[in-house]
Design a protein around this motif. Structure first.
Motif, short mmCIF file in Angstrom:
data_model
loop_
_atom_site.label_atom_id
_atom_site.label_comp_id
_atom_site.label_asym_id
_atom_site.label_seq_id
_atom_site.Cartn_x
_atom_site.Cartn_y
_atom_site.Cartn_z
N LEU A 291 0.81 -1.21 0.00
CA LEU A 291 0.00 0.00 0.00
C LEU A 291 0.85 1.27 0.00
CD1 LEU A 291 -2.76 -1.17 2.45
CD2 LEU A 291 -3.04 -0.67 0.04
N ASP A 292 2.17 1.11 0.09
CA ASP A 292 3.00 2.30 0.01
C ASP A 292 3.11 2.78 -1.43
OD1 ASP A 292 6.17 0.46 0.41
OD2 ASP A 292 4.33 0.04 -0.69
N ARG A 293 2.61 1.98 -2.36
CA ARG A 293 2.65 2.39 -3.77
C ARG A 293 1.33 3.01 -4.18
NH1 ARG A 293 5.46 -2.93 -5.95
NH2 ARG A 293 5.48 -3.36 -3.73
N LYS A 294 1.44 4.22 -4.76
CA LYS A 294 0.24 4.97 -5.12
C LYS A 294 -0.66 4.18 -6.07
CE LYS A 294 0.47 8.58 -7.96
NZ LYS A 294 0.73 9.98 -8.43
N GLN A 295 -0.04 3.48 -7.02
CA GLN A 295 -0.85 2.78 -8.03
C GLN A 295 -1.73 1.71 -7.37
OE1 GLN A 295 2.84 2.14 -9.42
NE2 GLN A 295 2.51 2.69 -11.55
N VAL A 296 -1.19 1.07 -6.35
CA VAL A 296 -1.98 0.03 -5.67
C VAL A 296 -3.20 0.67 -5.02
CG1 VAL A 296 -1.96 -1.64 -3.79
CG2 VAL A 296 0.01 -1.45 -5.31
N ARG A 297 -2.97 1.81 -4.38
CA ARG A 297 -4.08 2.48 -3.69
C ARG A 297 -5.12 2.95 -4.71
NH1 ARG A 297 0.41 5.03 -0.98
NH2 ARG A 297 -0.12 7.05 -1.89
N GLN A 298 -4.61 3.47 -5.82
CA GLN A 298 -5.56 3.92 -6.84
C GLN A 298 -6.34 2.75 -7.41
OE1 GLN A 298 -3.08 6.09 -9.58
NE2 GLN A 298 -3.54 8.06 -8.60
N ALA A 299 -5.64 1.64 -7.60
CA ALA A 299 -6.32 0.45 -8.12
C ALA A 299 -7.46 0.05 -7.20
CB ALA A 299 -5.32 -0.69 -8.25
N LEU A 300 -7.19 0.04 -5.90
CA LEU A 300 -8.22 -0.34 -4.93
C LEU A 300 -9.42 0.61 -5.04
CD1 LEU A 300 -6.02 -1.22 -1.83
CD2 LEU A 300 -7.32 -2.80 -3.25
N SER A 301 -9.13 1.88 -5.29
CA SER A 301 -10.22 2.85 -5.40
C SER A 301 -11.05 2.62 -6.65
CB SER A 301 -9.64 4.27 -5.38
OG SER A 301 -10.68 5.21 -5.21
N TYR A 302 -10.37 2.29 -7.77
CA TYR A 302 -11.11 2.01 -9.01
C TYR A 302 -11.94 0.75 -8.88
CZ TYR A 302 -9.08 5.63 -11.96
OH TYR A 302 -8.73 6.84 -12.51
N ALA A 303 -11.50 -0.17 -7.99
CA ALA A 303 -12.23 -1.43 -7.84
C ALA A 303 -13.45 -1.30 -6.95
CB ALA A 303 -11.29 -2.49 -7.26
N MET A 304 -13.72 -0.09 -6.51
CA MET A 304 -14.84 0.10 -5.61
C MET A 304 -16.07 0.58 -6.37
SD MET A 304 -14.86 2.17 -2.06
CE MET A 304 -13.99 1.07 -0.98
N ASN A 305 -17.12 -0.19 -6.37
CA ASN A 305 -18.34 0.16 -7.07
C ASN A 305 -19.24 0.97 -6.14
OD1 ASN A 305 -20.64 0.31 -8.60
ND2 ASN A 305 -20.63 -1.85 -9.17
N ARG A 306 -18.92 2.25 -6.05
CA ARG A 306 -19.58 3.09 -5.05
C ARG A 306 -21.07 3.25 -5.32
NH1 ARG A 306 -14.58 4.96 -5.99
NH2 ARG A 306 -13.25 5.55 -4.23
N VAL A 307 -21.42 3.35 -6.59
CA VAL A 307 -22.83 3.55 -6.92
C VAL A 307 -23.65 2.37 -6.41
CG1 VAL A 307 -24.46 3.77 -8.80
CG2 VAL A 307 -22.29 5.00 -8.90
N GLU A 308 -23.14 1.16 -6.67
CA GLU A 308 -23.88 -0.01 -6.20
C GLU A 308 -23.88 -0.09 -4.69
OE1 GLU A 308 -24.98 -3.97 -7.91
OE2 GLU A 308 -22.81 -4.12 -7.59
N MET A 309 -22.77 0.29 -4.08
CA MET A 309 -22.71 0.25 -2.62
C MET A 309 -23.72 1.21 -2.01
SD MET A 309 -18.66 0.12 -1.97
CE MET A 309 -17.66 -1.25 -2.55
N ALA A 310 -23.87 2.39 -2.62
CA ALA A 310 -24.81 3.35 -2.08
C ALA A 310 -26.21 2.77 -2.08
CB ALA A 310 -24.78 4.64 -2.90
N GLN A 311 -26.53 1.98 -3.12
CA GLN A 311 -27.85 1.38 -3.20
C GLN A 311 -28.00 0.16 -2.31
OE1 GLN A 311 -30.70 2.28 -4.61
NE2 GLN A 311 -29.51 4.16 -4.84
N LYS A 312 -26.96 -0.70 -2.29
CA LYS A 312 -27.12 -2.00 -1.64
C LYS A 312 -26.59 -2.05 -0.23
CE LYS A 312 -28.95 -3.47 -5.33
NZ LYS A 312 -30.36 -3.78 -5.39
N ALA A 313 -25.48 -1.36 0.03
CA ALA A 313 -24.94 -1.40 1.38
C ALA A 313 -25.55 -0.30 2.23
CB ALA A 313 -23.43 -1.27 1.35
N PHE A 314 -25.88 0.81 1.58
CA PHE A 314 -26.44 1.94 2.30
C PHE A 314 -27.94 2.10 2.04
CE2 PHE A 314 -22.57 3.73 3.98
CZ PHE A 314 -21.59 3.25 3.13
N PHE A 315 -28.50 1.18 1.31
CA PHE A 315 -29.94 1.15 1.07
C PHE A 315 -30.47 2.48 0.60
CE2 PHE A 315 -30.80 -3.11 2.47
CZ PHE A 315 -29.71 -3.39 3.26
#
Lengths: 521, 317, 304
Positions: A291-315
């Protein structure tokens, strides 16, 4: 010859004594709760009674037990509370405050200017700083304050290190407290002494804290509620049941899954703060490879489906966010940054390859207090698995969760979901008090960024709004680009009340205020 | 007799010591530095060292153990790391809750299990017997957390008659708060009842089949007289044993049930403190639980021996 | 832990009955009684589900179907879905493997170590016996579930750690059982004979004494297995067993409890499966006990 108790007799005696013991002990019986008793319930339990700790589980007791010099309501208007008059100096480098003379601590002592000088002193006391997180947080809050003087018994002068046009925002978090026992800065061992509309009576852990009306409150006629029972329920899913059955009059909704059902109930009003400034970021352990590498952190962020989470995890009650300055009302807001990191698994995979990381495995934890965290983490886990990243999730109890999150190296974890507030306050306050979003010596998890630190210092001293805007937009850009934490969604504070309760409000901080509340019988 | 009792108590002491050592070493083995927790993450190395000295952490292990043990004996169990309250106070608040739960379950199990067991034994192999045996198999197998959930679904979600969790409202009287006891008690009693009914049944069957009962029957005494006078008395022995054993087990059984219903008894206190790594509370509650458990087991053994002299002679220990 | 208490008050294990009993005869007697037969058949069915089930389960147990969160039973998802849209039926099937394996592993481990300990302390006696017995005494000083929770807390949560904890709490029962048998048997003629011809202690313990109490051990394993499954499920329920997203019946019930009001049926299936498995195993154990020693009076009660 010893007398042998026959088995029959033995059994009779045993049965009778057992039955006798099973009868519940008679308690001082109150037939029905006094009409002025309001039952309010939240999940989890108090972690401290010192409002300076400012932890999510404690915040709704702040305004009941403690007062501030001035405060802002949820429309942003400043109100005087312990202050009778507030006079900022023309050149903005100091402020003079006259205290009202009829305010008293709950134990009867009058509130005087010296009390505030003492409070400022707490933030300089190394032993208190070491023991209590809240003291450290307030030290950071008051960083722009050079000195606090008691000019006379009821007059205070705050002098600043430069110009501080947002001082009332600082005062919004500066509750008046008294630490009588230096071994108890969390105010948990003895009765915490405040000056608010309610007095603390006692706390039964994992059950409730009882507050009663402060009869000597300087606002006459307030509060109208006699007893405020702040109940803590260990199982968040029972909150709704307790409200709907009438066992409690109001709850703080901790599972967004319940909101839909509550809105449909006609005996219940659902209310939330108009300026939700809390957000859910996932804090990353940037000192731990990879995680000390920026690209890894950015990758993790791109892998996050926020729109779906807002609907399904946050109802559907939260909005997906990519930055802490997600609200257009914030000085640091920039539209392109607010839309950063759209869900893109291919891009995430490519970034991981560029960083040369294969078969990555990460460890994180979640806790029942925030069911949303578990849900979005598991959705993320499933998506990460599609690009060969393994995310191990363990569920732990609240205390352990908080301890790990408050530890500088996350106790060996790679990441942890968290809640961070004040994102809609003046960014000087936000950066001044949220060490989660800093890049210097005091940064919570060791992320270093000198440019950000420079910008934060500049922004705190700058008074020209346009210049401040560009400063904070650049700060926003840095955090989005470097991604030391991954923002997921905002955290609206939602309450559900029986229609019998009226007059409850929230302040700009987002904390519950019951001083004007009334309870219909 | 007294000698026997004293001997048994003496026999307990080494076990108690060993158990206390295990409990003490939980803290030693556990990750995390207690001084760091109390001094705070920003403590300087000097402050940390001072805190360690204050807590006595710099002394060698046997000394620390001795200090801890003497504290425990003087009922100084320290302060909870999380709640910052005295452990003795927290335990003192939790015990009465668990006692109410345990005793109420015990009473319910006896009141229902006893007559059912006797009836089933008297009418052995009848349909009633089959039903009782079948139900008791189910009762034994039912996981308490599932039964608890089912009860909550029925009585809290579907019918809204009972509150789904907690110990009650201190403002209300004892009778109002009984509704918080209903489901936890039923949950615990379910499996106890099954065991108890089975035991009573088998003890009765044995007693009824015993030679002297057959002789009494042959002499022409009525069925009822036979049952009441001879069989019941002998059936008591294993029944009393199982009662005592069950009481000891109830302490453990309450643990999961208290978790399901968020019932603030000693079971929940120990589980939460273990899960939260609140070591002083863990040590205090475990010492208490172990002492209680050992005492109860001893009492059961002694009562068993008292009631049935044959057993005393047979003991192969 | 779970022990069978014969209705008659004899405390001595009657191992003579087990000597030289061919397995086939035992099996025949087992299947003759209705309870034993039902138990055995059901148990075999569950084992079948545990082994083959995951291959025929309709869905992948960790696959999310977010469009159908907390859905009630339907044609598409026979038992409904959980809070992340995962198929409950598939998760329950996979959970069978978790639970049954936990029972087998825990009891197996406890059996092996307990038998070894019991043999050694029973045969060699003296201070070895004293020390080993003290260890069991200390373990037995704690109510089982506390000990299990404590062990898992020290070594960390997880499936294998939970299984280890369950094994540890079962150790004393096996050890004591075998120890008592060994003590009873060591004075017997055939053991004396073996000693006379100069056989080493290990050989005497494992080749001569052990086969004679093996049936007792096997029966005890059968009795302890369902209780072990329940304890593992309890640990899982408390969050100390398998971690997400792995499905275990215990942690499914924990999640179900969070969503009781949205989905009342969620919690029914995992719990029902668990109960049925335990009932089947209990019947099997009872039947086995009777089959191995039919002279024993029936209706031995069980303590959980």
């Amino acid at each position: 010859m010893r007398h042998r108790v026959s088995r029959r007799e033995f059994m009779k005696i045993a049965a009778l004594s057992t039955a006798a013991l099973a009868v519940p002990p008679a308690r001082r019986t109150v037939a029905a709760p006094a009409v002025g008793t309001l039952n309010y319930a939240e999940a989890g339990d108090f972690s401290a009674f010192n409002p300076w700790r400012f932890e999510a589980v404690n915040t709704n007791m702040h305004n009941q037990l403690f007062d501030r010099l001035t405060w802002k309501d949820d429309r942003g208007r400043v109100h005087l509370q312990l202050a009778e008059a507030y006079e900022p100096a023309r050149d903005g480098t100091s402020a003079r405050i006259k205290l009202r003379q009829d305010a008293k601590w709950h134990d009867g002592k009058p509130i005087v200017a010296q009390d505030f000088v003492n409070m400022h002193g707490y933030t300089k006391d190394t032993s208190l700083l070491a023991k209590e997180l809240g003291i450290r947080k307030t030290r950071d809050l008051l960083a722009p304050v050079k000195d606090v003087q008691a000019v006379d018994q009821y007059t205070l002068v705050f002098t600043f290190n430069g110009q501080v046009p947002y001082f009332t925002e600082i005062l919004d978090y500066f509750w008046a407290i008294r630490i009588d026992d230096p071994n108890d800065p969390a105010l948990m061992r003895k009765v915490p002494v405040g000056s608010g509309p309610f007095k603390f009576i006692h706390w039964v852990p994992n059950q409730y804290a009882r507050f009663v009306r402060n009869p000597d409150y300087y606002v006459k006629g307030k509060p109208t509620i006699d007893t405020f029972m702040f109940r803590r329920l260990d199982r968040p899913e029972t909150l709704v049941a307790n409200l709907q059955s009438g066992a409690v009059h109001g709850i703080f909704v901790s599972n967004p899954a319940d909101v839909q059902q509550l809105r449909a109930d006609r005996n219940i009003t659902v209310a939330s703060t108009p300026h939700p400034g809390s957000v859910f970021p996932v804090m990353l352990n940037v000192r731990k490879s990879p995680l000390d590498r920026k690209q890894v952190r950015q990758a993790l962020s791109y892998a996050m489906n926020r729109v779906e989470m807002a609907q399904k995890a946050f109802f559907g009650v939260s909005q997906p966010i990519s930055t802490m300055f997600f609200s257009p009302t914030s000085l640091g807001y920039r539209e392109d940054l607010a839309k950063a990191y759209p869900f893109d698994l291919d891009r995430a995979g490519r970034l991981m390859e560029e960083a040369g990381v294969r078969n990555a495995e990460f460890n994180t934890i979640v806790t029942p207090r925030w069911p949303q965290m578990k849900l979005f983490t598991l959705i993320w886990q499933a998506d990460l698995a599609k690009i060969g990243i393994k995310l191990n999730v363990a569920e732990v109890e609240q205390a352990q969760f908080l301890a790990s999150g408050n530890d500088a190296s996350l106790r060996g974890l790679d990441m942890i979901p968290w809640v961070v507030g004040r994102t809609t306050r003046d960014p000087a306050i936000f950066f001044g008090t949220q060490i989660t979003h800093r890049g210097g010596r005091t940064a919570k998890h060791g992320w270093v960024n000198d440019e950000l630190e420079k910008l934060v210092a500049e922004g705190a001293a700058e008074i020209n709004t346009a210049k401040r805007r560009s400063i904070y937009q650049r700060a926003n850009e840095i955090i989005v680009e470097e991604v030391p934490m991954i923002h997921v969604a905002n955290d609206p504070r939602i309450w559900a009340w029986s229609t019998k309760v009226k007059g409850m409000t929230t302040d700009l901080v987002g904390d519950l205020t019951m001083v004007d509340a009334t309870l219909q019988s | 007799m007294i000698r026997h009792v004293l001997l048994r108590i003496l026999h307990l002491i080494p076990t108690l010591f060993l158990a206390s050592m295990v409990i003490f070493f939980i803290i030693v083995k556990a990750p995390g530095d207690p001084a760091q927790i109390t001094a705070g993450p920003e403590a300087t190395p000097e402050q940390l060292a001072a805190e360690r000295a204050r807590l006595g952490l710099d002394k060698p292990l046997p000394v620390r153990y001795a200090v801890w043990l003497s504290d425990v004996v003087h009922l100084n169990l320290g302060y909870s790391l999380l709640a910052r309250r005295q452990v003795t106070q927290m335990i003192g608040e939790a015990i009465p809750q668990t006692l109410r739960l345990t005793l109420a379950s015990m009473v319910l199990s006896i009141l229902i299990g006893f007559p059912i067991g006797i009836l089933a034994a008297v009418r052995q192999n009848s349909r009633l017997d089959a039903v009782v045996t079948g139900l008791s198999s189910v009762g034994l197998a039912l996981p308490s957390f599932w039964l608890g959930i089912l009860l909550i679904i029925t009585f809290s979600v579907r019918f809204r008659w009972l509150p789904p969790s907690g110990v009650g409202d201190p403002d209300q009287g004892s009778w109002y708060n009984l509704r918080y006891l209903v489901m936890p008690v039923v949950t615990i009693a379910a499996s106890n009842l099954a065991v108890f009914a089975r035991f009573v049944r088998s003890a009765m069957i044995d007693a009824l089949a015993a030679d002297y009962v057959r002789t009494a029957r042959a002499k022409g005494l009525g069925q009822r007289a036979v049952v009441v006078r001879h069989a019941l008395k002998n059936a008591m022995i294993p029944v009393v044993t199982i009662l005592g054993i069950q009481f000891g087990r109830l302490l453990g059984g309450a643990v999961v049930t208290e978790a399901v219903f968020a019932y603030s008894g000693i079971g929940r206190l120990s589980v939460l403190s273990i899960l939260n790594r609140d070591y002083p509370v863990v040590q205090g509650t475990l010492m208490l639980v172990v002492c209680l458990f050992l005492i109860v087991n001893l009492t059961v053994d002694l009562t068993y021996g008292y009631l049935d002299p044959r057993v005393k002679l047979e003991e192969a220990r | 832990m779970a022990t069978s208490i014969p209705a008659s008050n004899s405390k001595k294990p009657d191992s003579r009955a087990a000597v030289g009993r061919p397995a086939a005869a035992v099996l025949r007697r087992l299947m003759r009684e209705r309870k034993g037969a039902v138990g055995t058949v059901c148990m075999l069915l569950f084992i079948l589900v545990a082994i083959v089930g995951p291959r025929v389960a309709p869905y992948n147990p960790i696959e999310l179907h977010l469009e159908a969160q907390l859905a009630p039973p339907s044609a598409r998802f026979w038992w409904g879905t959980d809070e992340l849209g995962r198929d409950i039926l598939s998760r329950v099937i996979h959970g069978a493997r978790v639970s049954l394996a936990a029972g087998v592993l825990a009891v197996g481990l406890a059996g092996i170590v307990g038998v070894a300990g019991g043999l050694v302390s029973g045969y060699l006696g003296g201070w070895i016996d004293a020390i080993i017995s003290r260890v069991w005494d200390t373990l037995l000083a704690f109510p089982a579930i506390f000990l299990a929770i404590g062990i898992v807390t020290i070594i960390g949560p997880g499936y294998l750690n939970a299984v280890l904890a369950v094994a540890i709490i079962n150790l004393p029962t096996f050890a004591r059982l075998v120890r008592a048998s060994t003590i009873a048997l060591r004075g017997k003629d055939f053991v004396e004979a073996a000693r006379a011809i100069g056989a080493p202690n290990a050989r005497i313990m494992f080749r001569t004494i052990l086969p004679n109490c093996l049936s007792l051990v096997v029966v005890q394993m059968a009795i302890a297995a369902p209780a072990a499954i329940l304890v593992e499920a309890s640990l899982s329920y408390l969050g100390l067993g398998s971690q997400p997203p792995t499905a275990s019946w215990g942690n499914m019930l924990t999640a179900a409890q969070s969503y009781l009001y949205r989905s009342p049926t969620y919690g029914i299936f995992p719990g029902a499966a668990l109960t049925l498995v335990v009932i089947a195993l209990n019947y099997f154990a009872d039947g086995l006990q009777d089959a191995i020693d039919p002279r024993r009076t029936r209706a031995g009660a069980q303590m959980t």
